[in-house]
Enzyme design. Structure first.
Site, PDB file in Angstrom:
ATOM      1  CG  HIS A  97       3.140  -4.587   5.628  1.00  0.00           C
ATOM      2  ND1 HIS A  97       2.541  -3.387   5.877  1.00  0.00           N
ATOM      3  CD2 HIS A  97       2.803  -5.401   6.667  1.00  0.00           C
ATOM      4  CE1 HIS A  97       1.855  -3.471   7.012  1.00  0.00           C
ATOM      5  NE2 HIS A  97       2.013  -4.678   7.524  1.00  0.00           N
ATOM      6  NE  ARG A 110      -2.735  -5.492   7.886  1.00  0.00           N
ATOM      7  CZ  ARG A 110      -2.495  -6.794   7.860  1.00  0.00           C
ATOM      8  NH1 ARG A 110      -1.336  -7.257   8.271  1.00  0.00           N
ATOM      9  NH2 ARG A 110      -3.406  -7.653   7.431  1.00  0.00           N
ATOM     10  CG  ASP A 154     -23.037 -25.949 -15.724  1.00  0.00           C
ATOM     11  OD1 ASP A 154     -22.668 -26.090 -14.533  1.00  0.00           O
ATOM     12  OD2 ASP A 154     -24.133 -26.371 -16.142  1.00  0.00           O
ATOM     13  CD  GLU A 193      -2.272  -1.686   4.695  1.00  0.00           C
ATOM     14  OE1 GLU A 193      -2.331  -2.829   5.145  1.00  0.00           O
ATOM     15  OE2 GLU A 193      -2.713  -1.359   3.578  1.00  0.00           O
ATOM     16  CE1 TYR A 197       1.208  -8.092  10.719  1.00  0.00           C
ATOM     17  CE2 TYR A 197       3.051  -6.721  10.011  1.00  0.00           C
ATOM     18  CZ  TYR A 197       1.698  -6.963  10.064  1.00  0.00           C
ATOM     19  OH  TYR A 197       0.827  -6.085   9.474  1.00  0.00           O
ATOM     20  CG  HIS A 226      -3.504  -3.726  -3.114  1.00  0.00           C
ATOM     21  ND1 HIS A 226      -2.824  -4.895  -3.047  1.00  0.00           N
ATOM     22  CD2 HIS A 226      -3.876  -3.454  -1.829  1.00  0.00           C
ATOM     23  CE1 HIS A 226      -2.769  -5.322  -1.787  1.00  0.00           C
ATOM     24  NE2 HIS A 226      -3.414  -4.455  -1.042  1.00  0.00           N
ATOM     25  CD  GLU A 277      -5.636  -1.802   5.628  1.00  0.00           C
ATOM     26  OE1 GLU A 277      -5.941  -2.962   5.953  1.00  0.00           O
ATOM     27  OE2 GLU A 277      -5.271  -1.495   4.475  1.00  0.00           O
ATOM     28  CG  HIS A 307      -1.032 -11.979   1.510  1.00  0.00           C
ATOM     29  ND1 HIS A 307      -0.233 -11.939   0.392  1.00  0.00           N
ATOM     30  CD2 HIS A 307      -1.227 -10.694   1.862  1.00  0.00           C
ATOM     31  CE1 HIS A 307       0.035 -10.678   0.085  1.00  0.00           C
ATOM     32  NE2 HIS A 307      -0.562  -9.905   0.963  1.00  0.00           N
ATOM     33  CG  ASP A 344      -7.580  -2.525   2.907  1.00  0.00           C
ATOM     34  OD1 ASP A 344      -7.704  -3.435   3.737  1.00  0.00           O
ATOM     35  OD2 ASP A 344      -6.533  -2.333   2.247  1.00  0.00           O
ATOM     36  CG  ASP A 388      -6.635  -6.528   6.085  1.00  0.00           C
ATOM     37  OD1 ASP A 388      -7.555  -5.849   5.590  1.00  0.00           O
ATOM     38  OD2 ASP A 388      -5.455  -6.461   5.695  1.00  0.00           O
ATOM     39  CG  HIS A 415      -2.708  -0.275  -0.463  1.00  0.00           C
ATOM     40  ND1 HIS A 415      -4.050  -0.165  -0.762  1.00  0.00           N
ATOM     41  CD2 HIS A 415      -2.654  -1.064   0.647  1.00  0.00           C
ATOM     42  CE1 HIS A 415      -4.759  -0.864   0.113  1.00  0.00           C
ATOM     43  NE2 HIS A 415      -3.949  -1.419   0.991  1.00  0.00           N
TER      44      HIS A 415
HETATM   45  N1  GLY Z   1      -6.198  -6.136   2.675  1.00  0.00           N
HETATM   46  C1  GLY Z   1      -5.126  -5.907   1.840  1.00  0.00           C
HETATM   47  C2  GLY Z   1      -4.300  -4.814   2.319  1.00  0.00           C
HETATM   48  O1  GLY Z   1      -4.443  -4.388   3.439  1.00  0.00           O
HETATM   49  O2  GLY Z   1      -3.535  -4.277   1.599  1.00  0.00           O
HETATM   50 MN    MN Z   2      -6.221  -4.512   4.551  1.00  0.00          MN
HETATM   51 MN    MN Z   3      -4.541  -2.332   2.797  1.00  0.00          MN
END
Ligand code: GLY
Ligand code: MN
Ligand code: MN
Length: 465
Positions: free
Chosen positions: A358, A433, A40, A412, A416, A369, A435, A247, A275, A264, A362
């Protein structure tokens, strides 16, 4: 945030939706459902972004109805002393019109009774398609009693249309109030990254057993300390090789001196996401190979930032990144020019994809996103087909979105490096990365997340502190 101080903003957005519905149109927007976590106990509640965009209202069990003529009705939880003792104060339909600036408000218990009446004699019913489980059948359920009244002269809506496109276009360009909220969210997240970096170095200096969750704790502390409601997405705190898992989530792996840490993480503030990714040496000093790759990723990010301005296309920062990475991968020896050719060949054949898989960004907004088409709407009809060099798939390329002031996107790039034949061992398991969050302006972009340094030497200086 007190919604009443910004009632006009939400009223303005609702008016813009009303103007898009066409004669006889009516729009229905529910907020998000509450979701059980176990028995619950529910997951921490998060409103629906479309609903919030149009109301600023964060209670569950609420609906908004807008007609093309501009009348607006909210259905919300009724006042209920007993429930309010357990779950908190409710706004209630009596106070809602003044508080939210809508024409009418009723208890959500009256939804099924009132919706057929609101839909009667309407031409088109709009609602967000494929976003709320069961909404389609709910709408059909309300249309049935309308259809039953056709023989008494009632008109039943003839078409149903997706409201997402209308709302996505509105949300894509952020107004001054939204930009201000996003700046504040990014500033909080920047502070959180600084705190996590410093904790990593301090714990290692003290000879302590540092785990990913220690740094995650610093992020959460800073977010809440500054009024953020929650993280905008599951924070990634990845030590060493874990950074190559795109991820990965903050877990319990040890953070060792000599390794990099990729974080991240961004907070959500008053419904808006930030982000940010930073990659830093756990002990505060980059090794040579780490620094070489770090500087390459940063150079590619700088190129992407330069390519981000009104009039450019969404894809331009990505292409600028790839151009720098392609040459850099050859220069540092991650790619062998005898095998893959020159930088143009690396781009044409997507040979960089082994290390950079990637996109460079975005949309960012209420959702991390965020919504909004990546295709330029004025050029929708033009598509070009090409064969992907890696998969052999035929891909339809539509013209990328032209950037406009007030659009917000992330920039970003990353690299890798997984262990593999032909990959110099000194680079194995390095994942980097960087970003940042950018508001598009007429002449360029405003990086709102640079409260946390990005230059390698500045990061090292910060971590000595
Ligand atoms: N943290 C998700 C991205 O960087 O898109
Ligand atoms: Mn991110
Ligand atoms: Mn991002």
């Amino acid at each position: 945030m007190d919604v009443t101080t910004h009632t006009h903003l939400y009223a303005d957005r609702r008016a813009r939706v009303a103007a898009s519905l066409g004669p006889g149109g009516i729009a229905i927007v529910p907020t998000a459902l509450e979701r059980p976590r176990n028995r619950d106990t529910d997951f921490l509640y998060r409103h629906d972004s479309y609903f919030y965009y149009l109301t600023g209202f964060t209670e569950p069990n609420a609906w908004l109805v807008i007609t093309a003529e501009g009348s607006t009705t909210v259905f919300c939880q009724p006042k209920d002393v007993e429930r309010e003792i357990w779950d908190g104060i409710r706004l209630g339909p009596e106070a809602a019109p003044e508080h939210l600036g809508v024409s009418d408000a009723f208890s959500v218990a009256e939804l099924d009774k009132r919706l057929p009446k609101l839909l009667e004699n309407r031409h088109t019913v709009w609602y967000p398609f494929a976003t709320h489980e069961g909404l389609e059948s709910r709408v059909n359920g309300w249309l049935q009693p309308v259809r039953a009244r056709v023989r008494f002269g009632a008109l039943c809506p003839e078409s149903q249309r997706d409201l997402c496109g209308v709302l996505d276009e509105l949300r894509l360009v952020k107004d001054a109030f939204e930009q201000d909220t996003m700046r504040r969210a990014a500033q909080i997240s920047a502070k959180a990254h600084i705190r996590a970096m410093q904790r990593s170095a301090a714990m290692l200096r003290a000879g302590q057993d540092v785990r990913e969750y220690h740094l995650d704790a610093e992020l959460l502390h800073t977010f809440r300390e500054h009024g953020s409601q929650y993280p905008a997405y599951g924070s990634i705190v990845a030590a060493g090789a874990n950074a190559c898992v795109l991820h990965y989530r903050a877990d319990a792996a040890p953070i060792r001196s000599g390794e990099l840490v990729l974080i991240d993480a961004g907070c959500e503030l008053d419904g808006y996401a930030s982000d940010i990714t930073r990659t830093f040496p756990a002990n505060g000093t980059f090794t040579g190979p780490q620094r070489d790759l770090y500087d390459l990723v940063l150079a590619s990010q700088i190129a992407a930032v330069k390519a981000t301005r009104a009039g450019a296309r969404f894809v331009d920062p990505h292409e600028a990144t790839v151009a720098v990475l392609a040459q850099g991968l050859l220069d540092v020896g991650l790619l062998d020019k005898n095998k893959v050719g020159n930088a143009q060949d690396v781009i044409a054949n997507r040979a960089y994809f082994q290390f950079y898989m990637h996109r460079t960004g975005h949309w960012l907004g209420m959702d991390v996103h965020d919504c909004g088409s990546y295709v330029e709407p004025s050029e929708l009809g033009t598509a070009q087909e090409r064969k992907d060099p890696l998969s052999g798939e035929i891909i339809k390329d539509r013209p990328s979105r032209i950037l406009r002031p007030g659009m917000v996107l992330t920039i970003e790039p990353g690299l890798y490096v997984r262990p593999a034949d032909g990959v110099p061992e000194k680079f194995w398991n390095i994942g980097i990365r960087i970003e940042d969050d950018a508001i598009v302006t007429e002449t360029g972009c405003e990086l709102i997340s640079r409260g946390v340094p990005v230059e390698a030497s500045e990061i090292e200086a910060l971590m000595r502190g």
